[in-house]
Design a protein around this motif. Structure first.
Motif, PDB file in Angstrom:
ATOM      1  N   GLU A  52      -1.545  -5.341  54.391  1.00  0.00           N
ATOM      2  CA  GLU A  52      -0.650  -6.381  53.888  1.00  0.00           C
ATOM      3  C   GLU A  52      -0.882  -6.634  52.400  1.00  0.00           C
ATOM      4  O   GLU A  52       0.070  -6.814  51.635  1.00  0.00           O
ATOM      5  CB  GLU A  52      -0.844  -7.672  54.687  1.00  0.00           C
ATOM      6  CG  GLU A  52      -0.391  -7.571  56.138  1.00  0.00           C
ATOM      7  CD  GLU A  52      -0.607  -8.874  56.888  1.00  0.00           C
ATOM      8  OE1 GLU A  52      -0.898  -9.900  56.237  1.00  0.00           O
ATOM      9  OE2 GLU A  52      -0.478  -8.863  58.120  1.00  0.00           O
ATOM     10  N   ASP A  53      -2.158  -6.666  51.994  1.00  0.00           N
ATOM     11  CA  ASP A  53      -2.480  -6.866  50.576  1.00  0.00           C
ATOM     12  C   ASP A  53      -1.905  -5.740  49.723  1.00  0.00           C
ATOM     13  O   ASP A  53      -1.369  -5.970  48.634  1.00  0.00           O
ATOM     14  CB  ASP A  53      -3.996  -6.923  50.381  1.00  0.00           C
ATOM     15  CG  ASP A  53      -4.597  -8.230  50.848  1.00  0.00           C
ATOM     16  OD1 ASP A  53      -3.827  -9.175  51.106  1.00  0.00           O
ATOM     17  OD2 ASP A  53      -5.833  -8.303  50.956  1.00  0.00           O
ATOM     18  N   LYS A  56       1.990  -5.934  49.554  1.00  0.00           N
ATOM     19  CA  LYS A  56       2.392  -7.056  48.708  1.00  0.00           C
ATOM     20  C   LYS A  56       2.216  -6.704  47.237  1.00  0.00           C
ATOM     21  O   LYS A  56       3.096  -6.987  46.408  1.00  0.00           O
ATOM     22  CB  LYS A  56       1.578  -8.305  49.049  1.00  0.00           C
ATOM     23  CG  LYS A  56       1.914  -9.494  48.146  1.00  0.00           C
ATOM     24  CD  LYS A  56       1.055 -10.714  48.456  1.00  0.00           C
ATOM     25  CE  LYS A  56       1.397 -11.858  47.494  1.00  0.00           C
ATOM     26  NZ  LYS A  56       0.565 -13.070  47.753  1.00  0.00           N
ATOM     27  N   TYR A  59       4.844  -4.299  46.183  1.00  0.00           N
ATOM     28  CA  TYR A  59       6.120  -5.017  46.160  1.00  0.00           C
ATOM     29  C   TYR A  59       6.253  -5.821  44.866  1.00  0.00           C
ATOM     30  O   TYR A  59       7.297  -5.784  44.193  1.00  0.00           O
ATOM     31  CB  TYR A  59       6.203  -5.941  47.382  1.00  0.00           C
ATOM     32  CG  TYR A  59       7.412  -6.856  47.409  1.00  0.00           C
ATOM     33  CD1 TYR A  59       8.631  -6.416  47.921  1.00  0.00           C
ATOM     34  CD2 TYR A  59       7.331  -8.166  46.942  1.00  0.00           C
ATOM     35  CE1 TYR A  59       9.735  -7.250  47.955  1.00  0.00           C
ATOM     36  CE2 TYR A  59       8.428  -9.014  46.983  1.00  0.00           C
ATOM     37  CZ  TYR A  59       9.627  -8.544  47.471  1.00  0.00           C
ATOM     38  OH  TYR A  59      10.722  -9.385  47.508  1.00  0.00           O
ATOM     39  N   GLU A  70       6.523 -13.770  43.227  1.00  0.00           N
ATOM     40  CA  GLU A  70       5.821 -14.445  44.332  1.00  0.00           C
ATOM     41  C   GLU A  70       6.797 -15.264  45.165  1.00  0.00           C
ATOM     42  O   GLU A  70       6.716 -15.271  46.406  1.00  0.00           O
ATOM     43  CB  GLU A  70       4.722 -15.345  43.776  1.00  0.00           C
ATOM     44  CG  GLU A  70       3.518 -14.613  43.200  1.00  0.00           C
ATOM     45  CD  GLU A  70       2.552 -14.150  44.278  1.00  0.00           C
ATOM     46  OE1 GLU A  70       2.799 -14.417  45.469  1.00  0.00           O
ATOM     47  OE2 GLU A  70       1.540 -13.504  43.914  1.00  0.00           O
ATOM     48  N   TYR A  73       8.833 -12.998  47.345  1.00  0.00           N
ATOM     49  CA  TYR A  73       8.006 -12.511  48.447  1.00  0.00           C
ATOM     50  C   TYR A  73       7.897 -13.580  49.543  1.00  0.00           C
ATOM     51  O   TYR A  73       8.061 -13.276  50.731  1.00  0.00           O
ATOM     52  CB  TYR A  73       6.619 -12.146  47.924  1.00  0.00           C
ATOM     53  CG  TYR A  73       5.634 -11.717  48.980  1.00  0.00           C
ATOM     54  CD1 TYR A  73       5.666 -10.440  49.524  1.00  0.00           C
ATOM     55  CD2 TYR A  73       4.657 -12.606  49.443  1.00  0.00           C
ATOM     56  CE1 TYR A  73       4.760 -10.050  50.494  1.00  0.00           C
ATOM     57  CE2 TYR A  73       3.747 -12.220  50.408  1.00  0.00           C
ATOM     58  CZ  TYR A  73       3.796 -10.938  50.932  1.00  0.00           C
ATOM     59  OH  TYR A  73       2.900 -10.562  51.897  1.00  0.00           O
ATOM     60  N   LEU A 101       9.591  -4.864  52.875  1.00  0.00           N
ATOM     61  CA  LEU A 101       8.825  -4.620  51.650  1.00  0.00           C
ATOM     62  C   LEU A 101       9.031  -3.189  51.174  1.00  0.00           C
ATOM     63  O   LEU A 101       9.227  -2.940  49.981  1.00  0.00           O
ATOM     64  CB  LEU A 101       7.338  -4.885  51.896  1.00  0.00           C
ATOM     65  CG  LEU A 101       6.926  -6.330  52.194  1.00  0.00           C
ATOM     66  CD1 LEU A 101       5.423  -6.406  52.464  1.00  0.00           C
ATOM     67  CD2 LEU A 101       7.290  -7.253  51.040  1.00  0.00           C
TER      68      LEU A 101
END
Length: 274
Positions: A52-53, A56, A59, A70, A73, A101
C-alpha cells in the motif's frame, strides 16, 4: 555440477559461481524492482512498509506529491469504501483500490507484476506460475512490481513520444531484468577457469542465465586457440578425478619449470657473480 574439457595444453573448467552478488545490487538497472516477502530479501532495497505504501507513493508521483495529490488520494479511498460491492476492509476493497491506483500510475509508468514460486527453490516471473508449475496454487503468488517511469523511457531512448514500438522495447528490458534475476534466484550463475600446462592463465565469473546461455557467453571470452573447447565439456561427478586431472597438469608445469631452470647459467640461478 562441474564441467571439464581438455585440449592440450589447455584445460577448461566451468562451475557454479556460489558467491555471485545479486544483479539488483551489482548492475545499473533500467527498472526498479520492489518486492515484499516475510522471509526473503528480494529485489531492490527500499523503505516501503508494504504494498500500500509503495502504490501510494507511485500514485502521488504521478498526480502530484503535494497537498492536492494527498486530497485526491483520500477522496479515492473514501469513494471506494462507500460502494456496496467494495466495503472497507474487504478483499474486494483492496483489489478495487489497487486497480484504481494502478489506472492512474500507468499514465506515467510502465509497471509489471512480479510473481514468486517457492518450492524447493525460488523462481520469479512477470507471469503467474498457476497452471505451469507443480503446486503453484499454494507455493506461488504476487510478490511485488517492477516499473520504470515514462520520463526515464523517453530519456533512455531519446524520444519525445513513447510509441508502441518503444513501449514494447521498454517492457522487454524489464522482462529481461526479471529473467536475469530469476536465474540468480535459481542459482544459475557460472564461472570458468582456464589452465595451460597446469597453470591458471585466465578466469572469469558472473555468467548468469541457463547453462547453455552461460556456455555461449564463456566461449566468446576464451582465446582463439581455445575455440571449440566448450563443445568438449563433460560433467565431472567424481571430485577425485578432478583433483587427479589438476595435479597432472600441475606436474607438467613443474617439470617444464625444472627443465627451464637447468638450462639457465648457474650464476643466474644463484643470483650471484662467480
Amino acid at each position: 555440477m562441474m564441467q571439464l574439457a581438455i585440449q592440450e595444453p589447455y584445460m577448461l573448467t566451468i562451475q557454479p559461481d556460489d558467491f555471485f552478488i545479486s544483479p539488483r545490487r551489482l548492475d545499473e538497472n533500467f527498472g526498479t524492482m520492489i518486492c515484499f516477502h516475510r522471509r526473503y530479501d528480494l529485489g531492490d532495497e527500499h523503505n516501503y512498509g508494504d504494498n500500500e505504501d509503495f502504490l501510494k507513493d507511485l500514485y502521488l508521483k504521478t498526480v502530484g506529491n503535494d497537498e492536492k495529490g494527498e486530497e485526491k488520494y483520500d477522496r479515492l479511498l473514501d469513494r471506494l469504501s462507500k460502494q456496496p460491492d467494495t466495503p472497507f476492509g474487504s478483499r474486494e476493497y483492496a483489489c478495487a483500490v489497487n486497480q484504481a491506483l494502478m489506472a492512474e500510475i500507468e499514465k506515467e509508468h510502465i509497471v509489471l507484476p512480479l510473481y514468486l514460486y517457492d518450492h524447493s527453490a525460488l523462481a520469479m516471473s512477470t507471469d503467474s506460475f498457476i497452471g505451469r508449475a507443480v503446486h503453484a496454487e499454494w507455493d506461488s503468488g504476487q510478490v511485488g512490481w517492477i516499473y520504470v517511469s515514462k520520463e526515464d523511457i523517453r530519456a533512455e531512448y531519446q524520444v519525445d513520444r513513447i510509441t508502441p514500438s518503444v513501449r514494447e522495447q521498454a517492457e522487454n528490458r524489464l522482462k529481461d531484468e526479471v529473467r536475469i534475476y530469476d536465474a540468480y534466484l535459481r542459482g544459475e550463475c557460472y564461472g570458468y577457469e582456464l589452465y595451460k600446462n597446469g597453470e591458471l592463465t585466465d578466469s572469469c565469473w558472473g555468467f548468469v542465465g541457463s547453462f547453455d546461455e552461460a556456455i555461449k557467453d564463456i566461449a566468446e571470452y576464451l582465446p582463439d586457440e581455445c575455440k571449440g573447447m566448450t563443445e568438449k565439456l563433460a560433467e565431472v561427478s567424481d571430485p577425485a578425478s578432478m583433483v587427479k586431472t589438476l595435479l597432472k597438469h600441475a606436474r607438467i608445469q613443474v617439470e617444464q619449470a625444472a627443465k627451464d631452470m637447468e638450462r639457465k647459467p648457474r650464476e643466474q640461478v644463484l643470483g650471484v657473480e662467480l
